[in-house]
Design a protein around this motif. Structure first.
Motif, mmCIF file in Angstrom:
data_model
loop_
_atom_site.group_PDB
_atom_site.id
_atom_site.type_symbol
_atom_site.label_atom_id
_atom_site.label_comp_id
_atom_site.label_asym_id
_atom_site.label_seq_id
_atom_site.Cartn_x
_atom_site.Cartn_y
_atom_site.Cartn_z
ATOM 1 N N TRP A 5 0.839 -1.209 0.000
ATOM 2 C CA TRP A 5 0.000 0.000 0.000
ATOM 3 C C TRP A 5 0.863 1.244 0.000
ATOM 4 N N LEU A 6 1.924 1.264 0.825
ATOM 5 C CA LEU A 6 2.788 2.427 0.896
ATOM 6 C C LEU A 6 3.491 2.676 -0.422
ATOM 7 N N SER A 7 3.985 1.593 -1.041
ATOM 8 C CA SER A 7 4.677 1.741 -2.315
ATOM 9 C C SER A 7 3.737 2.254 -3.389
ATOM 10 N N ALA A 8 2.490 1.795 -3.346
ATOM 11 C CA ALA A 8 1.514 2.239 -4.335
ATOM 12 C C ALA A 8 1.254 3.729 -4.214
ATOM 13 N N VAL A 9 1.181 4.213 -2.967
ATOM 14 C CA VAL A 9 0.956 5.642 -2.752
ATOM 15 C C VAL A 9 2.137 6.450 -3.290
ATOM 16 N N VAL A 10 3.364 5.982 -2.966
ATOM 17 C CA VAL A 10 4.557 6.667 -3.453
ATOM 18 C C VAL A 10 4.573 6.701 -4.969
ATOM 19 N N SER A 11 4.236 5.537 -5.575
ATOM 20 C CA SER A 11 4.223 5.445 -7.033
ATOM 21 C C SER A 11 3.218 6.416 -7.634
ATOM 22 N N LEU A 12 2.045 6.515 -7.032
ATOM 23 C CA LEU A 12 1.012 7.409 -7.542
ATOM 24 C C LEU A 12 1.466 8.860 -7.472
ATOM 25 N N LEU A 13 2.080 9.254 -6.332
ATOM 26 C CA LEU A 13 2.532 10.630 -6.186
ATOM 27 C C LEU A 13 3.631 10.963 -7.175
ATOM 28 N N LEU A 14 4.578 10.039 -7.335
ATOM 29 C CA LEU A 14 5.651 10.266 -8.299
ATOM 30 C C LEU A 14 5.113 10.347 -9.709
ATOM 31 N N SER A 15 4.149 9.465 -10.018
ATOM 32 C CA SER A 15 3.578 9.448 -11.364
ATOM 33 C C SER A 15 2.918 10.777 -11.686
ATOM 34 N N SER A 16 2.164 11.305 -10.727
ATOM 35 C CA SER A 16 1.486 12.584 -10.948
ATOM 36 C C SER A 16 2.505 13.695 -11.164
ATOM 37 N N SER A 17 3.566 13.698 -10.355
ATOM 38 C CA SER A 17 4.588 14.726 -10.490
ATOM 39 C C SER A 17 5.293 14.629 -11.828
ATOM 40 N N LEU A 18 5.604 13.397 -12.231
ATOM 41 C CA LEU A 18 6.342 13.202 -13.473
ATOM 42 C C LEU A 18 5.499 13.595 -14.679
ATOM 43 N N HIS A 19 4.226 13.225 -14.649
ATOM 44 C CA HIS A 19 3.362 13.606 -15.761
ATOM 45 C C HIS A 19 3.276 15.121 -15.872
ATOM 46 N N ALA A 20 3.190 15.781 -14.737
ATOM 47 C CA ALA A 20 3.128 17.235 -14.750
ATOM 48 C C ALA A 20 4.428 17.832 -15.263
ATOM 49 N N ALA A 21 5.557 17.245 -14.833
ATOM 50 C CA ALA A 21 6.848 17.751 -15.287
ATOM 51 C C ALA A 21 6.998 17.569 -16.781
ATOM 52 N N GLY A 22 6.618 16.393 -17.273
ATOM 53 C CA GLY A 22 6.738 16.128 -18.705
ATOM 54 C C GLY A 22 5.846 17.041 -19.511
ATOM 55 N N LEU A 262 0.569 -12.714 -6.840
ATOM 56 C CA LEU A 262 1.623 -12.845 -5.840
ATOM 57 C C LEU A 262 2.033 -11.463 -5.339
ATOM 58 N N LYS A 263 1.990 -11.277 -4.019
ATOM 59 C CA LYS A 263 2.224 -9.960 -3.448
ATOM 60 C C LYS A 263 3.674 -9.496 -3.598
ATOM 61 N N ALA A 264 4.637 -10.358 -3.262
ATOM 62 C CA ALA A 264 6.039 -9.942 -3.268
ATOM 63 C C ALA A 264 6.505 -9.555 -4.667
ATOM 64 N N GLN A 265 6.069 -10.283 -5.670
ATOM 65 C CA GLN A 265 6.472 -9.984 -7.044
ATOM 66 C C GLN A 265 5.874 -8.670 -7.527
ATOM 67 N N ASN A 266 4.631 -8.399 -7.125
ATOM 68 C CA ASN A 266 4.038 -7.119 -7.491
ATOM 69 C C ASN A 266 4.683 -5.965 -6.728
ATOM 70 N N GLU A 267 5.071 -6.214 -5.482
ATOM 71 C CA GLU A 267 5.769 -5.178 -4.720
ATOM 72 C C GLU A 267 7.117 -4.848 -5.362
ATOM 73 N N LEU A 268 7.777 -5.857 -5.922
ATOM 74 C CA LEU A 268 9.025 -5.621 -6.638
ATOM 75 C C LEU A 268 8.780 -4.725 -7.849
ATOM 76 N N ALA A 269 7.709 -4.987 -8.598
ATOM 77 C CA ALA A 269 7.378 -4.157 -9.758
ATOM 78 C C ALA A 269 7.068 -2.730 -9.330
ATOM 79 N N ILE A 270 6.375 -2.566 -8.205
ATOM 80 C CA ILE A 270 6.057 -1.230 -7.701
ATOM 81 C C ILE A 270 7.331 -0.497 -7.303
ATOM 82 N N LEU A 271 8.261 -1.216 -6.663
ATOM 83 C CA LEU A 271 9.543 -0.597 -6.313
ATOM 84 C C LEU A 271 10.290 -0.164 -7.569
ATOM 85 N N HIS A 272 10.351 -1.042 -8.552
ATOM 86 C CA HIS A 272 10.996 -0.712 -9.829
ATOM 87 C C HIS A 272 10.373 0.544 -10.435
#
Length: 376
Positions: A5-22, A262-272
């Motif tokens: 859940w935490l990684s997903a939130v971080v990913s969402l915030l970064l995604s929004s910032s990056l889209h705005a920057a681009g 699988l949770k751990a594999q998806n968490e790895l993708a979120i970290l990536h």
């Protein structure tokens, strides 16, 4: 609070910032128009026909060269790991550019673009995967088709593209009017590591993979690229192949009860994806004249997994359309194909159906087509 859940939130915030920057990059000098060409790097999620050439030595066993691959749209196999078109095909169609010819399998002009993506390609050089004895069933990587190799192919093509552009500046102008896809990369790197290393060891490789992608982006910018789309990873924990690899190892707690992934594999993708987005933000800050856009491969697929009915998919969303029984791969003699690929998310054990790629392409195009991401 779970790591996912935490990684997903971080990913969402970064995604929004990056889209705005681009979208805001160089906004004062950018205007809406079509691209002259598209150049694509990646793996089987983007390969439009290089794979059969690279692995021609075992093409007789390569199912992607046999029906029913390509049956939905092309009517015959094209080397795409799909029943029809890929995301890059839908993007090219929308932007008025011809479908990208595979660099290794096409003898015509590449003035409107080229595809360097190869099935099974990795971000990291393949030599890293040959350290030690490979375990039974491990991907052999007999040919190096890494991101660095694909960049070398692009650079070998560059003189022919620029021979009529009357100088270095004209060549840079041509690439400045082109769209570059850098990825997806990562799935094959981690899939190989899944067979050899612990999840803790695998996570330690993420920064190196992100750095490799970032170096490639800067290399393209030096050649004149100004519009770059960088896809993140898919939710590998939902992929039938990965589910099969861990079927005998994972316990009930290793699966997300809401999705069956699988949770751990998806968490790895979120970290990536989170580290990739942060890297792209840094690159954007260093190259304000370029537009570097993150393309979300993870969220659209997860939305389909969680709400299959919304997209017209059958409820058994993680079931493949083509392949089986047993170990039979799609394209193998005796393999079974579902009656309606448009009702499935997964075409084979790794790749999505054409209809799924269409949904993903619509998400990406909303970003690509925004005025701030267009070129002069």
């Amino acid at each position: 609070m779970t790591m996912l859940w935490l990684s997903a939130v971080v990913s969402l915030l970064l995604s929004s910032s990056l889209h705005a920057a681009g979208a805001g990059a160089g906004a004062s000098s950018l205007s809406v128009r079509r691209y002259d060409a598209i150049f694509s790097f990646g793996d089987s999620f983007a390969d439009t026909g290089n794979n059969p050439v690279v692995f021609s030595w075992y093409s007789v066993f390569d199912p992607v060269t046999r029906p029913p691959y390509g049956s939905t749209f092309f009517g015959h196999p094209t080397g795409r790991n799909c029943d029809g078109r890929l995301v890059v095909d839908f993007v090219a169609e929308r932007l008025g550019v011809p479908l990208l010819p595979p660099f290794l399998a096409y003898n015509g002009s590449f003035r409107r673009g080229a595809n360097f993506a190869v099935g099974a390609a990795t971000a990291l050089d393949s030599s890293i995967f040959h350290a030690g004895d490979p375990p039974p069933g491990a991907s052999p990587f007999p040919v190096n088709t890494s991101l660095g190799v694909q960049l070398g192919w692009f650079e070998s093509l560059k003189p022919s593209l620029c021979s009529t552009t009357q100088g270095k500046k004209k060549c840079k102008d041509f690439f400045g009017r082109s769209l570059f896809f850098v990825g997806e990369f990562g799935f094959n790197d981690y899939e190989f590591f899944f067979r050899k290393k612990s999840m803790e060891e695998i996570r330690s490789f993420v920064p190196y993979i992100i750095e490799t992608i970032s170096i490639a982006i800067e290399r393209l910018i030096k050649h004149g690229a100004k519009s770059l789309v960088v896809p993140g990873m898919t939710p590998s924990g939902c992929t039938p192949l990965i589910l099969a690899i861990f079927a005998d190892q994972a316990g009930p707690d290793d699966y997300d009860p809401a999705t069956g992934c699988l949770k751990a594999q998806n968490e790895l993708a979120i970290l990536h994806n989170s580290l990739l987005q942060q890297s792209l933000l840094n690159l954007q800050a260093r190259h304000p004249d370029a537009s570097i856009v993150y393309a979300d491969f993870f969220s659209p697929i997860m939305e389909m997994v969680r709400s299959p009915g919304k997209f017209g998919f059958e409820d058994d969303i993680l079931t493949i359309c083509c392949g089986g029984p047993g170990t039979a791969l799609c394209g193998d003699q005796g393999a079974i194909t579902c009656e309606d690929p448009s009702a499935r998310l997964f075409w084979d054990v790794v790749h999505m159906t054409e209809v799924a790629y269409r949904y993903i392409a619509e998400d990406w195009l909303r970003i690509i087509e925004s005025p701030g991401n267009k070129i002069i």
